[in-house]
Design an enzyme around this catalytic site. Structure first.
Site, mmCIF file in Angstrom:
data_model
loop_
_atom_site.group_PDB
_atom_site.id
_atom_site.type_symbol
_atom_site.label_atom_id
_atom_site.label_comp_id
_atom_site.label_asym_id
_atom_site.label_seq_id
_atom_site.Cartn_x
_atom_site.Cartn_y
_atom_site.Cartn_z
ATOM 1 N N ASP A 390 0.817 -1.216 0.000
ATOM 2 C CA ASP A 390 0.000 0.000 0.000
ATOM 3 C C ASP A 390 0.851 1.267 0.000
ATOM 4 O OD1 ASP A 390 0.947 -0.333 2.535
ATOM 5 O OD2 ASP A 390 -0.997 -0.217 3.544
ATOM 6 N N ASP A 471 6.717 -3.934 13.588
ATOM 7 C CA ASP A 471 7.454 -2.675 13.510
ATOM 8 C C ASP A 471 7.660 -2.045 14.887
ATOM 9 O OD1 ASP A 471 4.723 -2.329 13.600
ATOM 10 O OD2 ASP A 471 4.699 -0.533 12.368
#
Length: 650
Positions: A390, A471
């Site tokens: 994305d 992350d």
């Protein structure tokens, strides 16, 4: 009377005080009537409540029974449905059923269920299915949560990308009108819907139409009240198929067009890529990059089941200067057909694997498997570029990496190189050649060193039972160990995805939509070697000595805080009593409309950004070592957070 004498032995006279029997009975009867009236009133109220409750139960039961009856009728009918009939002229006819309700939607084509969704609290909104007008096979399935903002815009884009002549099927699950704006309603009306313009809260709706052609049927059930849903609707209709000749394009016989033909016969919603007259290119020849130091670096694209996102991302990637398609590998989490169709359309390599775990942990395991596979497939690679499905990337993405990648080899104090600036918004990023060092790991288009992954990250990567964001784990001090990342002032990637595990329209609108992306090719970056650890400290001290201290008596959230100049360097000091004291910075970030959910983009208690095209340095005092530059007369700015009550109300 004169001769009467009292009897001395008689009892003294005492007057009688009790009432007569009639009066006593009268009062007793009045008391009993009062009690009786009270009992009658109570009984009447109880009866009324019972009647109301029973009416609600009857209505609810009837609504549920109707819904179940429709579903049972559908289930009973399925085994007995005929296969597609061929009329006398030889063309096939499809029997189509489309069902819409609060808790379930389904679509059946010739007795085969092509959509069935009854999972609670999921897949709300407008479901759209696209059928091939010649074969009747499903070419696309989409669900647009038009209860949420911007999903109607995504639906408009998708419908406009569908080729003329395709069969479109629409059905609503739960609610699909709250954020269905007039532009979307008008598009549905232009397709032939008689109901779309009046769709309202919790209505049920089904619609079958050929794009730019015949309407095959439409049904609608209006919600009777705010707290209820419309009755379920079941639309049964027939669709006559066209000839294969009418449904196909006749492109020149090339390798690219053979891939195009295969793709366009299977999937829909990709616009001019399948245009018969003027198809969009699927092969790109971007300008070569001189002295490209990342040409042989593998590029791992992390993908799931968002094929339209992947399509946009790969077009952006293949259009960038210096790209090497041979080094691109797309990793798909699951055995989904359409994402792999997109990969094969562009002639790239794709790898699919079985998903492991759920939610955040599934994404984390997907990343680990993809990174491990990348280095296994490219054993000689020292680095890999990590991208996500994305992201748009800038035209100079590989140029940016080529000019900076040597820093990862030469400076052990560096953790990564990232194309993303967390604070790089349209109003806070300005210099396309400027780079920073930051104490966070931005991700969203970054370079990972093989030795870091193999020696440190891979051995202790979170296991499948840990529902952690990969992350956030990579950003933890235990992994980063004081190392920093290089980022640009103006980002070289743009996060366009609004649908994802940790993403929705509201969140994207607030924190991602207004990020700035570089559009200028061949940018020569400034003072690259000054990004090394010791050189960067000299650079910062030089900036601090050149900067003009702002008026700290003014409100930093007001526009007048920064003078109406351009190209200047300004300095402000904020209160930061200790290394983890980000109270004032968080409030400043809120009023500047930049990232404020956690602390990112700082270097030793200092942030760098632009305001009114002026370079602004924000130093946390006394925690930052740069606070020694603060004049004694300057009092650090302190912004008190709002009371908790105000936060909760907002």
């Amino acid at each position: 009377m004169d001769e009467w004498k009292p009897n001395p032995r008689a009892k003294p006279f005492v007057p009688r005080r009790h009432r007569s029997w009639f009066i006593a009975w009268k009062y007793r009867l009045r008391g009993q009537r009062s009690v009786r009236r009270l009992c009658q009133t109570g009984a009447l109220l109880f009866l009324l409540v019972t009647i109301i409750v029973n009416i609600k139960l009857i209505l609810g039961t009837r609504r549920a029974a109707n819904e179940e009856e429709l579903e049972e009728n559908y289930d009973d009918a399925m085994p007995n449905m005929e296969t597609a009939r061929r009329p006398s002229h030889g063309r096939k006819v499809l029997d189509i059923e489309v069902y819409s309700s609060r808790s379930k939607v389904y679509v059946a084509v010739d007795g085969t269920t092509v959509l069935e969704d009854e999972v609670k609290e999921q897949s709300r909104g407008i479901h759209v299915i696209v059928l091939n007008q010649a074969s009747g096979h499903v070419m696309a399935k989409r669900v647009f949560d038009t209860y949420s903002p911007h999903e109607d815009e995504a639906m408009i884009l998708f419908l406009n990308m569908v080729s003329r002549g395709r069969i479109l099927l629409f059905t609503i699950k739960d609610e699909g009108s709250f954020h269905l704006k007039d532009s979307a309603k008008n598009l549905l009306k232009s397709l032939g819907s008689q109901i779309a313009s009046s769709l309202s809260w919790r209505d049920m709706w089904t619609f079958v139409v050929k794009k730019a052609g015949q309407v095959y049927g439409e049904k609608h059930s209006k919600s009777p009240a705010l707290a209820t849903w419309g009755d379920p609707v079941l639309l049964k209709t027939e669709v006559q198929l066209t000839s294969t000749e009418d449904a196909e394009c006749h492109w020149a016989d090339t390798d690219a067009n053979r891939r195009r033909k295969t793709f366009c016969s299977k999937v829909e919603g990709y616009g001019s890529i399948c245009s018969c007259k003027d198809p969009a290119p699927i092969e790109f020849n971007p300008e070569p990059l001189k002295d490209n130091k990342v040409y042989d670096v593998p590029v791992a694209v992390i993908a799931g089941n968002r094929p339209n996102y992947l399509y946009r991302m790969l077009r952006s990637l293949l259009s960038a200067q210096g790209v090497n398609p041979e080094k691109i590998i797309v990793f798909i989490d699951g055995y989904y057909e359409e994402p792999m169709d997109v990969v094969e359309l562009f002639g790239l390599k794709g790898v699919q694997h079985t998903p492991i775990s759920i939610k955040n942990a599934r994404v984390s395991q997907h990343y680990k498997a993809s990174l491990t596979a990348t280095f296994n497939l490219h054993p000689d690679a020292k680095f890999t570029v990590v991208l996500e499905e994305d992201l748009d990337i800038s035209v100079d993405f590989f140029s940016f990496l080529s000019q900076t990648i040597h820093l990862l080899e030469e400076d052990e104090s560096l953790y990564c190189i990232s194309a993303w600036n967390d604070q790089g918004y349209e109003h806070t990023a300005e210099d396309i050649a400027l780079l920073y060092r930051v104490e966070s790991m931005p991700g969203l288009g970054w370079v990972l060193k093989k030795s870091l992954y193999k020696d440190e990250l891979e051995p202790k990567w979170p296991t499948p039972e840990k529902l952690w964001d990969w992350d956030m784990w990579v950003r933890m001090p235990e992994q980063r160990k004081g190392r920093e990342c290089i980022i640009p002032d103006v980002s070289r990637s743009y996060h366009f995805g609004i649908v994802g595990l940790n993403m929705n329209g509201y969140f994207h609108e607030a924190y991602f939509k207004k990020h700035k992306l570089n559009t200028v090719p061949n940018v020569q970056l400034k003072n690259i070697d000054s990004l090394k650890k010791d050189a960067y400290e000299k650079e910062i001290h030089k900036l601090l000595s050149e900067a003009k201290v702002l008026d700290h008596t003014k409100n930093p959230c007001e526009d007048s805080f920064i003078p109406d100049t351009e190209g200047k360097i300004y300095l402000m000091y904020i209160r930061m009593d200790q290394e983890a004291d980000f109270t004032t910075w968080t409030q400043l970030a809120k009023c500047l409309h930049i990232w404020d959910l956690d602390v990112r983009g700082n270097h030793k208690g200092m942030w760098r950004l632009f305001r009114k095209k002026n370079h602004l340095l924000v130093v946390g005092t006394p925690s930052s070592p740069y606070s020694i530059k603060k004049p004694a007369s300057i009092i650090p700015i302190y912004i008190e957070p709002p009371p908790k009550e105000d936060v909760e109300l907002n």
